[in-house]
Design a protein around this motif. Structure first.
Motif: not given
Length: 170
Positions: A128-135
């Motif tokens: 996202t513009s603010q953070s990284f995500l992991a699924f």
């Protein structure tokens, strides 16, 4: 040559790999994905063969001048890389396998290796513009959604999401 096209098929931007790239380092590039970071910056994930004929798994290439020149910013030349995601033109991640993630805040000049607290069977990165995500999918086929915070820690947002359930982020 990699091209960005409009829905109508018109060429919007053309990225070149040419003789200004170190051809003794890598030949026979096969492009897998491109991540556009800004008007003149992009990342390309590519397979390649070395000059001596040996196969080298995924290379991460970078340009900061609209494709006039490219350089390899691969964290480790012996790793199978996939799924580069970017938060900015200097901060991005790329995964290796299902449990190792490389993170840079220097545009690929230096990398930090990150691991998860468990060994998933499948891993997908997003941003996202603010953070990284992991699924991350576990052995029991449930999925955990994690967020990477500035403190270099993965925070669990949702744990053990059952298989087949959809989640929506806003």
């Amino acid at each position: 040559v990699l091209e960005e096209r409009s829905q109508e098929g018109a060429i919007l931007k053309r990225w070149h790999e040419d003789t200004r790239y170190d051809s003794t380092f890598m030949t026979n590039l096969s492009f897998e994905s491109a991540t556009y970071l800004s008007e003149n910056s992009a990342l390309i994930l590519a397979d390649s063969s070395a000059v001596d004929g040996t196969y080298i798994y995924k290379r991460l290439l970078s340009t900061t001048n609209g494709g006039a020149t490219w350089k390899s910013i691969t964290p480790d030349t012996n790793l199978r890389l996939s799924n580069p995601v970017a938060k900015s033109s200097t901060e991005f991640m790329v995964q290796s396998g299902t449990s190792v993630i490389y993170h840079t805040t220097t545009g690929g000049e230096s990398w930090t290796m990150l691991t998860l607290s468990f060994s998933p069977t499948n891993l997908s990165l997003a941003t996202t513009s603010q953070s990284f995500l992991a699924f991350a999918t576990k052995v029991d086929n449930s999925t955990t959604l994690l967020r990477f915070e500035d403190g270099n820690q993965w925070e669990v947002l949702l744990a053990s999401i059952p298989s087949g359930k959809r989640i929506f982020l806003s």
